[in-house]
Design a protein around this motif. Sequence first.
Motif, PDB file in Angstrom:
ATOM      1  N   TRP A 299     -15.106 -15.998 -43.355  1.00  0.00           N
ATOM      2  CA  TRP A 299     -13.564 -15.805 -42.348  1.00  0.00           C
ATOM      3  C   TRP A 299     -12.697 -15.330 -43.344  1.00  0.00           C
ATOM      4  CZ3 TRP A 299      -9.620 -19.170 -43.606  1.00  0.00           C
ATOM      5  CH2 TRP A 299      -9.977 -19.984 -44.407  1.00  0.00           C
ATOM      6  N   VAL A 300     -12.628 -15.650 -44.693  1.00  0.00           N
ATOM      7  CA  VAL A 300     -11.623 -15.463 -45.482  1.00  0.00           C
ATOM      8  C   VAL A 300     -11.292 -13.916 -45.766  1.00  0.00           C
ATOM      9  CG1 VAL A 300     -10.855 -15.758 -48.122  1.00  0.00           C
ATOM     10  CG2 VAL A 300     -11.985 -17.606 -46.756  1.00  0.00           C
ATOM     11  N   VAL A 301     -12.188 -13.217 -45.498  1.00  0.00           N
ATOM     12  CA  VAL A 301     -12.002 -11.639 -45.864  1.00  0.00           C
ATOM     13  C   VAL A 301     -10.638 -11.159 -44.827  1.00  0.00           C
ATOM     14  CG1 VAL A 301     -12.977  -9.558 -45.596  1.00  0.00           C
ATOM     15  CG2 VAL A 301     -14.481 -11.411 -46.315  1.00  0.00           C
ATOM     16  N   PHE A 302      -9.808 -10.488 -45.707  1.00  0.00           N
ATOM     17  CA  PHE A 302      -8.783  -9.782 -45.038  1.00  0.00           C
ATOM     18  C   PHE A 302      -7.729 -10.773 -44.398  1.00  0.00           C
ATOM     19  CE2 PHE A 302     -12.313  -6.835 -44.093  1.00  0.00           C
ATOM     20  CZ  PHE A 302     -11.957  -5.910 -44.867  1.00  0.00           C
ATOM     21  N   GLU A 303      -7.761 -11.928 -44.944  1.00  0.00           N
ATOM     22  CA  GLU A 303      -6.789 -12.949 -44.695  1.00  0.00           C
ATOM     23  C   GLU A 303      -5.575 -12.735 -45.567  1.00  0.00           C
ATOM     24  OE1 GLU A 303      -6.196 -15.085 -41.964  1.00  0.00           O
ATOM     25  OE2 GLU A 303      -7.936 -14.404 -41.165  1.00  0.00           O
ATOM     26  N   PRO A 304      -4.593 -13.250 -45.438  1.00  0.00           N
ATOM     27  CA  PRO A 304      -3.157 -12.995 -46.486  1.00  0.00           C
ATOM     28  C   PRO A 304      -3.724 -14.071 -47.566  1.00  0.00           C
ATOM     29  CG  PRO A 304      -2.353 -13.236 -44.351  1.00  0.00           C
ATOM     30  CD  PRO A 304      -3.945 -13.607 -44.166  1.00  0.00           C
ATOM     31  N   ASN A 305      -3.840 -13.566 -48.756  1.00  0.00           N
ATOM     32  CA  ASN A 305      -4.100 -14.154 -49.990  1.00  0.00           C
ATOM     33  C   ASN A 305      -3.042 -14.806 -50.585  1.00  0.00           C
ATOM     34  OD1 ASN A 305      -5.644 -14.934 -52.072  1.00  0.00           O
ATOM     35  ND2 ASN A 305      -6.391 -13.070 -52.938  1.00  0.00           N
ATOM     36  N   ASP A 306      -2.772 -16.128 -49.759  1.00  0.00           N
ATOM     37  CA  ASP A 306      -1.547 -16.822 -50.456  1.00  0.00           C
ATOM     38  C   ASP A 306      -1.889 -18.485 -50.308  1.00  0.00           C
ATOM     39  OD1 ASP A 306       0.501 -17.328 -51.700  1.00  0.00           O
ATOM     40  OD2 ASP A 306       2.018 -16.201 -50.112  1.00  0.00           O
ATOM     41  N   GLU A 307      -0.925 -19.227 -50.460  1.00  0.00           N
ATOM     42  CA  GLU A 307      -1.220 -20.703 -50.450  1.00  0.00           C
ATOM     43  C   GLU A 307      -1.682 -21.065 -49.166  1.00  0.00           C
ATOM     44  OE1 GLU A 307      -1.641 -24.266 -51.512  1.00  0.00           O
ATOM     45  OE2 GLU A 307      -1.111 -22.800 -53.244  1.00  0.00           O
ATOM     46  N   PRO A 308      -1.211 -20.692 -48.139  1.00  0.00           N
ATOM     47  CA  PRO A 308      -1.789 -21.318 -46.669  1.00  0.00           C
ATOM     48  C   PRO A 308      -3.280 -20.921 -46.663  1.00  0.00           C
ATOM     49  CG  PRO A 308       0.459 -20.195 -46.288  1.00  0.00           C
ATOM     50  CD  PRO A 308       0.063 -19.852 -47.821  1.00  0.00           C
ATOM     51  N   LEU A 309      -3.762 -19.855 -47.239  1.00  0.00           N
ATOM     52  CA  LEU A 309      -5.203 -19.449 -46.967  1.00  0.00           C
ATOM     53  C   LEU A 309      -5.872 -20.351 -48.071  1.00  0.00           C
ATOM     54  CD1 LEU A 309      -7.600 -17.857 -46.304  1.00  0.00           C
ATOM     55  CD2 LEU A 309      -7.067 -16.187 -48.197  1.00  0.00           C
ATOM     56  N   TRP A 310      -5.359 -20.594 -49.293  1.00  0.00           N
ATOM     57  CA  TRP A 310      -6.041 -21.553 -50.246  1.00  0.00           C
ATOM     58  C   TRP A 310      -6.058 -23.000 -49.927  1.00  0.00           C
ATOM     59  CZ3 TRP A 310      -1.874 -19.546 -54.542  1.00  0.00           C
ATOM     60  CH2 TRP A 310      -2.324 -17.989 -54.656  1.00  0.00           C
ATOM     61  N   ALA A 311      -5.056 -23.445 -49.105  1.00  0.00           N
ATOM     62  CA  ALA A 311      -4.983 -24.808 -48.453  1.00  0.00           C
ATOM     63  C   ALA A 311      -6.261 -25.043 -47.427  1.00  0.00           C
ATOM     64  CB  ALA A 311      -3.545 -25.059 -47.873  1.00  0.00           C
ATOM     65  N   GLN A 312      -6.280 -23.763 -46.572  1.00  0.00           N
ATOM     66  CA  GLN A 312      -7.582 -23.855 -45.656  1.00  0.00           C
ATOM     67  C   GLN A 312      -8.711 -23.684 -46.343  1.00  0.00           C
ATOM     68  OE1 GLN A 312      -6.507 -24.195 -42.462  1.00  0.00           O
ATOM     69  NE2 GLN A 312      -8.587 -24.396 -42.021  1.00  0.00           N
ATOM     70  N   ILE A 313      -9.010 -23.146 -47.260  1.00  0.00           N
ATOM     71  CA  ILE A 313     -10.142 -23.027 -48.099  1.00  0.00           C
ATOM     72  C   ILE A 313     -10.487 -24.430 -48.542  1.00  0.00           C
ATOM     73  CG2 ILE A 313     -11.503 -22.185 -50.071  1.00  0.00           C
ATOM     74  CD1 ILE A 313      -9.889 -19.652 -49.379  1.00  0.00           C
ATOM     75  N   ARG A 314      -9.556 -25.057 -49.239  1.00  0.00           N
ATOM     76  CA  ARG A 314      -9.839 -26.348 -49.733  1.00  0.00           C
ATOM     77  C   ARG A 314     -10.080 -27.378 -48.508  1.00  0.00           C
ATOM     78  NH1 ARG A 314      -5.186 -25.155 -52.580  1.00  0.00           N
ATOM     79  NH2 ARG A 314      -3.790 -26.124 -51.508  1.00  0.00           N
ATOM     80  N   LEU A 315      -9.362 -27.212 -47.550  1.00  0.00           N
ATOM     81  CA  LEU A 315      -9.708 -28.379 -46.443  1.00  0.00           C
ATOM     82  C   LEU A 315     -11.268 -27.800 -45.855  1.00  0.00           C
ATOM     83  CD1 LEU A 315      -8.749 -30.542 -44.425  1.00  0.00           C
ATOM     84  CD2 LEU A 315      -7.754 -28.592 -42.923  1.00  0.00           C
ATOM     85  N   ASN A 316     -11.406 -26.553 -45.509  1.00  0.00           N
ATOM     86  CA  ASN A 316     -12.852 -26.631 -45.023  1.00  0.00           C
ATOM     87  C   ASN A 316     -13.984 -26.690 -46.086  1.00  0.00           C
ATOM     88  OD1 ASN A 316     -11.485 -25.265 -43.051  1.00  0.00           O
ATOM     89  ND2 ASN A 316     -12.379 -23.569 -43.055  1.00  0.00           N
ATOM     90  N   LEU A 317     -13.892 -26.332 -47.294  1.00  0.00           N
ATOM     91  CA  LEU A 317     -15.242 -26.405 -48.171  1.00  0.00           C
ATOM     92  C   LEU A 317     -15.046 -28.174 -48.495  1.00  0.00           C
ATOM     93  CD1 LEU A 317     -15.059 -23.323 -50.471  1.00  0.00           C
ATOM     94  CD2 LEU A 317     -15.932 -23.913 -48.319  1.00  0.00           C
ATOM     95  N   GLY A 318     -14.010 -28.882 -48.594  1.00  0.00           N
ATOM     96  CA  GLY A 318     -13.632 -30.161 -48.938  1.00  0.00           C
ATOM     97  C   GLY A 318     -14.486 -30.994 -47.913  1.00  0.00           C
ATOM     98  N   ALA A 319     -14.199 -30.366 -46.649  1.00  0.00           N
ATOM     99  CA  ALA A 319     -14.915 -31.228 -45.523  1.00  0.00           C
ATOM    100  C   ALA A 319     -16.562 -31.154 -45.817  1.00  0.00           C
ATOM    101  CB  ALA A 319     -14.353 -30.818 -44.217  1.00  0.00           C
ATOM    102  N   PHE A 320     -17.133 -29.920 -45.953  1.00  0.00           N
ATOM    103  CA  PHE A 320     -18.561 -29.782 -46.017  1.00  0.00           C
ATOM    104  C   PHE A 320     -19.030 -30.595 -47.232  1.00  0.00           C
ATOM    105  CE2 PHE A 320     -21.891 -27.436 -48.133  1.00  0.00           C
ATOM    106  CZ  PHE A 320     -22.784 -27.383 -47.240  1.00  0.00           C
ATOM    107  N   MET A 321     -18.394 -30.794 -48.393  1.00  0.00           N
ATOM    108  CA  MET A 321     -18.603 -31.412 -49.587  1.00  0.00           C
ATOM    109  C   MET A 321     -18.690 -32.813 -49.320  1.00  0.00           C
ATOM    110  SD  MET A 321     -19.739 -29.040 -51.581  1.00  0.00           S
ATOM    111  CE  MET A 321     -19.763 -29.754 -53.361  1.00  0.00           C
ATOM    112  N   HIS A 322     -17.660 -33.279 -48.602  1.00  0.00           N
ATOM    113  CA  HIS A 322     -17.597 -34.608 -48.277  1.00  0.00           C
ATOM    114  C   HIS A 322     -18.720 -35.329 -47.480  1.00  0.00           C
ATOM    115  CE1 HIS A 322     -15.387 -38.465 -48.643  1.00  0.00           C
ATOM    116  NE2 HIS A 322     -15.492 -38.461 -47.297  1.00  0.00           N
ATOM    117  N   THR A 323     -18.938 -34.319 -46.432  1.00  0.00           N
ATOM    118  CA  THR A 323     -20.084 -34.789 -45.554  1.00  0.00           C
ATOM    119  C   THR A 323     -21.445 -35.077 -46.553  1.00  0.00           C
ATOM    120  OG1 THR A 323     -19.230 -33.430 -43.679  1.00  0.00           O
ATOM    121  CG2 THR A 323     -21.600 -34.028 -43.534  1.00  0.00           C
ATOM    122  N   LEU A 324     -21.795 -34.161 -47.209  1.00  0.00           N
ATOM    123  CA  LEU A 324     -22.852 -34.182 -48.291  1.00  0.00           C
ATOM    124  C   LEU A 324     -22.640 -35.402 -49.069  1.00  0.00           C
ATOM    125  CD1 LEU A 324     -23.196 -30.492 -49.218  1.00  0.00           C
ATOM    126  CD2 LEU A 324     -24.701 -31.824 -47.830  1.00  0.00           C
TER     127      LEU A 324
END
Length: 386
Positions: A299-324
């Motif tokens: 879903w990251v493709v073609f999103e604005p490449n700036d801090e709001p996107l980076w924060a959303q990535i950290r949130l999404n991937l962090g949730a996945f890793m924390h579940t594991l």
Amino acid sequence: MGRTVANTGQLEIFRNVSVLQNHPRQVDKVLLNESYLVRFRHEPLPTEKPSAHEEPASNKKLWGDNETNPTNTKAEENSGADGDHLDVSDFIGSNKEANKEGLYALNKADLFNILCIPPYKENHNIDYDSLVDSAAEFCQTRRAFFIIDSPIEWTDKDKAKNGIQSIGEPTSYAAVFFPRIKQPNSLRENQIEEFVPCGAIAGVFARTDVQRGVWKAPAGTEATLTGVPQLSVPLTDPENGELNPLGINCLRTLPAFGRVIWGSRTRKGDDRLTDHWKYIPVRRFALFLEESLYRGTQWVVFEPNDEPLWAQIRLNLGAFMHTLFLQGAFQGTKAEDAYFVKCDKETTIQNDINLGIVNIIVGFAPLKPAEFVILKIQQIAGQIAV
């Protein structure tokens, strides 16, 4: 069909046999499983009934003419061979990858994570190493794992020790399992035959993934080979102890548990290599994370490449890793000791932004299997209190 040994007078009778391929009572398979006197060495099987034997001369015994014109030979050790239809060139070769044929037909599949290759008749122009290396390289590209069957020539521990170096180049994307399994063949009236174990082992991998997780080693008393009554080579604890440090995963028979997988090392599991990908669950768990994170960030493709996107990535991937982490997939009692997700201006600099790239770094502390149990017993010379 009957056979008598003249010296002993022992008679064997086999009824309803056939020379037809895949017949339930195919004669060569019947002899292999039921006869103590005869082995069939002709290949392929004849398609017509043999002509009648000539009548012996009046002064000759029934089989006397065999002395001058032999029609049979004494029994010899059965050398056997894998496969009847496939050779290496059916898997790899010119234009196979471009045309998505042979091994590379799997490129038509969206996802696979375990690769097994059936037995085949080896082509003398292409050696086995080339197939193993190509399959392991292909698995690396597709984030999959290759289960290698031990060669039919490995009939004891020493042959396995001497032969492991000829099974392709050491790689963490493949593992060797020894020995082979013996089980009833339902297509031949449940006669006991020898089979390669890759299919059964892949089933144990899948069962362990579902019940415990891909981070759990598919080995131990839980990794039972259901429906396997016998192994082709019985191994002892000392023999297992010689093979395991070389990266050979053994199949064992344990009292009360039956046939189990008793090893979980990749082809880089040789202790002399000191590789950090020596264990199967560590490599397969890393592959699982790579594939999951890759698919989970499309879903990251073609999103604005700036801090709001980076924060959303950290949130999404962090949730996945924390579940594991909560499922016990990592080392550590605290999340910060078990994994991290980093995506910010340090990982993605301005030049990356200009090139349309976002860099994500994910680290994890893998669990490693306990291979040995060491017990230390100390005697306490206590004093009697007065």
